[in-house]
Each structure stands twice: as C-alpha cells, then as structure tokens.
Design an enzyme around this catalytic site. Sequence first.
Site, mmCIF file in Angstrom:
data_model
loop_
_atom_site.group_PDB
_atom_site.id
_atom_site.type_symbol
_atom_site.label_atom_id
_atom_site.label_comp_id
_atom_site.label_asym_id
_atom_site.label_seq_id
_atom_site.Cartn_x
_atom_site.Cartn_y
_atom_site.Cartn_z
ATOM 1 N N GLU A 47 0.841 -1.200 0.000
ATOM 2 C CA GLU A 47 0.000 0.000 0.000
ATOM 3 C C GLU A 47 0.879 1.255 0.000
ATOM 4 O OE1 GLU A 47 -2.732 -0.099 3.292
ATOM 5 O OE2 GLU A 47 -3.795 1.710 2.632
ATOM 6 N N ASN A 194 -12.396 -1.274 -0.655
ATOM 7 C CA ASN A 194 -11.656 -1.931 0.431
ATOM 8 C C ASN A 194 -12.273 -1.540 1.771
ATOM 9 O OD1 ASN A 194 -9.073 -3.029 1.845
ATOM 10 N ND2 ASN A 194 -9.237 -0.923 2.594
ATOM 11 N N GLU A 195 -12.479 -2.519 2.610
ATOM 12 C CA GLU A 195 -13.041 -2.266 3.947
ATOM 13 C C GLU A 195 -14.156 -1.229 3.875
ATOM 14 O OE1 GLU A 195 -9.994 -1.870 7.003
ATOM 15 O OE2 GLU A 195 -9.339 -3.923 6.625
ATOM 16 N N GLU A 317 -6.004 -9.401 3.369
ATOM 17 C CA GLU A 317 -5.164 -8.765 4.397
ATOM 18 C C GLU A 317 -5.098 -9.701 5.596
ATOM 19 O OE1 GLU A 317 -5.763 -4.630 5.375
ATOM 20 O OE2 GLU A 317 -6.393 -4.177 3.313
ATOM 21 N N GLN A 366 2.218 -6.353 5.197
ATOM 22 C CA GLN A 366 2.423 -5.914 3.834
ATOM 23 C C GLN A 366 3.856 -6.237 3.437
ATOM 24 O OE1 GLN A 366 1.173 -1.882 3.020
ATOM 25 N NE2 GLN A 366 -0.795 -2.138 4.065
HETATM 26 O O1 AHR Z 1 -2.818 -2.880 6.169
HETATM 27 C C1 AHR Z 1 -3.098 -1.703 6.848
HETATM 28 C C2 AHR Z 1 -4.569 -1.340 6.804
HETATM 29 O O2 AHR Z 1 -5.316 -2.307 7.463
HETATM 30 C C3 AHR Z 1 -5.202 -1.304 5.439
HETATM 31 O O3 AHR Z 1 -4.998 -0.099 4.788
HETATM 32 C C4 AHR Z 1 -6.659 -1.477 5.746
HETATM 33 O O4 AHR Z 1 -7.372 -2.086 4.697
HETATM 34 C C5 AHR Z 1 -6.641 -2.303 7.014
HETATM 35 O O5 AHR Z 1 -7.454 -1.765 7.984
#
Ligand code: AHR
Length: 513
Positions: A47, A194-195, A317, A366
């Site tokens: 990210e 996302n989320e 994730e 990540q």
């Molecule tokens: O990985 C860090 C964050 O965690 C991401 O941006 C989000 O999707 C999640 O809450």
Amino acid sequence: MKRKKTFQILTLLITVSISISAQNRLVIDADRGEGTISRHIYGHFSEHLGHCIYGGYWVGEDSSIPNTRGIRNDVVKALLDIRIPNLRWPGGCFADEYHWMDGIGPRENRPKMINTHWGGVVEDNSFGTHEFLDLCEQLNTEPYISGNVGSGTVEEMSKWIEYITFDGESPMANLRRQNGRNEPWKVKFWGVGNESWGCGGNMTPEFYSDLYRQYATFSRNYGDNRLYKIACGANQADYNWTETLMKNAGRHMQGLSLHYYTVPRNWNDKGSATNFDEEEYFTTIQKTLFMEELITKHSTIMDRYDPQKRIGMIIDEWGTWYNVEPGTNPGFLYQQNTMRDAIVAGINLNIFNAHCDRVQMANLAQTVNVLQAVALTDEEKMVLTPTYWVFYLYKVHQDATLLPVSFTGNKYRQNNREIDAISVSASKDANGKIHITLVNADPSNEQRIETQLQGVSVRNVSGKVLTSDKINDYNTFEQPSTISVKDFKGAILSGSSLSVVLPSKSVVMLEIE
Ligand code: AHR
C-alpha cells in the site's frame, strides 16, 4: 511381594501410556489428492503507506540505490526468489482515496495529495499505474488492483479498467499510448472497494451490496482480458456481512474478501513486536489460530449460496499488527519481525492450504517495511525477515495438490491454557514430489512425530528448518542472518515410516521423493 510386583507393572503401564500419548502421529494419504492449492494463497499486499512503496520499492531513477526504472533491484530479486504470485495495490484504506489519473503522465506534472490515512504525509503520485505494472512485470507477478469506491465514481473506476486493458481506439487507450505504453496490460484481479464497512466508507452491507453491483456492472472485460471481481468482504467475524453480500451480490462476483489481523493485546495497545513474554507469545498464537474458525464459519455461509464453490474466499489482508517501533511515525506501521512472526506465518499458510477448496487467494500485509513485512529497508540496506523465510520454504505448495493429513498430537500448554503444538500441511507437486510443512509453536519442547506415508514408495527425504534460540530473535541490518533457513537433519526414513524431530519454535519443510 505380590503387591510390589503389581505396583511395578502399573508403573510400567503408566510410563508406556504416557510415552504413547506424548507422541505425535501423522498419516498422509499420498495417493489421494484434495484439490489444488492455488499459488495465489502466497500473495502479497503493498500500500501507499509509510515506506512500503516509497523507499521499499520506489527509489526513483536518479537514486544511487541500484534500480531498474526507479524500482530497487534488491527487493525485486528477493521477491523473485519466493515467487510471489500476485501483488495487491494501491491499498488498503489508501485505495478509497486514490485517484488514478493523478498518477499517470509526466511525473513532474502529477498533482500532489495528502495521504490522510497514513501519517498525513504528501503523496506526490510519482508511483502510479505505469510504475506499479512495471513492478509486477519485474516481479513476474499478477497485479491485483483495488479500485476506489469510497471517494471515487463508477466512471473513474471503469475508465481505469479501460485505460489499462483496452486494445482498441478509445479515449483512455489513447491516453495510455500517449503516456508511453502501446500494448494494454493484462489485469485479472480487480477489487471493488476496500473495507467498505470501515475506512472505505462506513457502509452497511445492504448499501455496499447495491454499490458493488453497480460498480461491477461497469467494470468491463475488454478483448480477452477477464476480470476476476473481488467484492469487499467481512471484517473478522462479521458473518452478517458475508451473508448479506452472498445473498444480494453473489451472482456478480468471483471473489469475496476477508480481513483478519493477529493483534496480541488490543487495538489501543497492540503489544511490542520484539519485547514480549511467553504469556503474550501464547496469546498471539492462540489468536492467529482463530483464522481456522473464521474461514470455516464464513465458508459455511458461502456454501449455502454457492455450493459449487465458484466464488473464492480472498483473504487479502492478514498478518501480525503490533505497536510501531519506538521513535517511528505511528502512521507508518513499521514493525520488526521475530521468530514469533515466522510461527504465525507458517500456521496461517497451513490453514489456507487446508481450505484451498474455498480460499483462492491470500495477501500478507504488507510486503516491505509495513506490518508483517518480508523485507525491511533503510536507504540502501535491506534485510529479510523470518516471515520471508517461511514464504521461501512454503513456495513448494504453490499450485500443488493438497494431500489429506490425519494428525493427532501434543498440546502446547501455558498456565491453564492449551493449544495444538503442531500445525501441518502436505502437498504433491507436478513432479510427484511430496512436501510437508510443519510448525512447532512450543517455544521450549521439541516434538517427535511418527509419520506414515500411505500410497507411495519413498526413496529419500530432505528438509530445511527455520528456528532460533529465542522466540523474540530477529534479523537486523547489522546481523541479517540471525534467523535463516538451514538444512534439516531431523527426519529419518524407514520404509514408508518417517520419524521427525521438530526443534522447539521451528518451521520445517520436508521434501520426499
Ligand atoms: O494494512 C493496513 C490497513 O489495514 C489497510 O490499509 C486497511 O485495509 C486495514 O485496515
């Protein structure tokens, strides 16, 4: 005299039964496959957050750090060695405030923005669509792009797809050519938000389902490019989200995501990455094992709407999340990575393999410098973490056939709590080689496993091991090899029986021919 003899026999019986119960028994059906372990389970996530993109991959063409078109060579080489199958980008929370058009064209003309989610820093958009797809080509990996639903529009997302994948005459395809790329790229994996239940818009599942259907409708397949559209799935145990999405939008999706992070304490004080006692270690492993229950329960819901298992569960994730390293920007999520993280990674990957009938992809959060990273960088220096070495060991499972395992084993006990000490997964690759990955989470005791391999005649066993003296050992730029893979000598073959002694706190990969 008689009583003494009875006592001796009893003692002997107890000793025998203790030593039998203290054995771990593993049976592998080597001639019965249980489906394919998609290589995409070994995927990654990067990210625009802290030094993941900037510094982690992107150093710019003028950098003194060796690079190819601005992308650092050492990180690419390391990731090629673990064969990462896909890379998710640009977020995360960042995806829902990213406007892709800001990241194309001459870099000096690209507008700057504020990365409000991650440290409020200036994002200069120097790493955009072309740079990401170049990175994927250098990594020989498939891109997985997350489109902006939270603050974007249907038009913006559909134009992005046209820009990347359309071969003919169109405003977007022409713009791509103007920016130096004639051929369209192939992009299969496409995330729609996302989320969306949180940072992606705080939506209800009903509202998001409708929005998903709308966005998915205008996410077009151009030429022979076929999108695999991934809807935003649940946060952890939000089973209602999965139920609603499957019911309202299942027909329009190929994948449904799931996010779960292993947080040792709580979200306000997550615990240190390196400074933890055995109690906290135990809790971390116990919490990571919750992944099994989550997948099982979400799968049960998905099965009701999709018994053919057409829709993939995409765990895009996962990983550990600790307090940031002291003195670092709290918004950059920079954490060290110890032997504990290797144990967490090994357990999760074994769980994903076991559910490969439904889990079609997973992405560690990540890749570089953020959360449970596989590589850490500091200017020109790079160090590979224990988690990296787990991916190195487990790459043998990619696209292999899952083999059924039946296992009974010891517990790892801590105070009055207990969990399974051992986690295991087995597969057979295209060349007929069998690979077994084993994790011994017990930090103090080695574990002997008596293994029976059914349906094969075995000639040879070899292996690799990852372990360390202390559970909180880690690699540093100064001492990069405190934890690294070594040859494993703890497996002895006799006919189709295999006796394995796993060191305490270890991850082992066995190759059987
Ligand atoms: O990985 C860090 C964050 O965690 C991401 O941006 C989000 O999707 C999640 O809450």
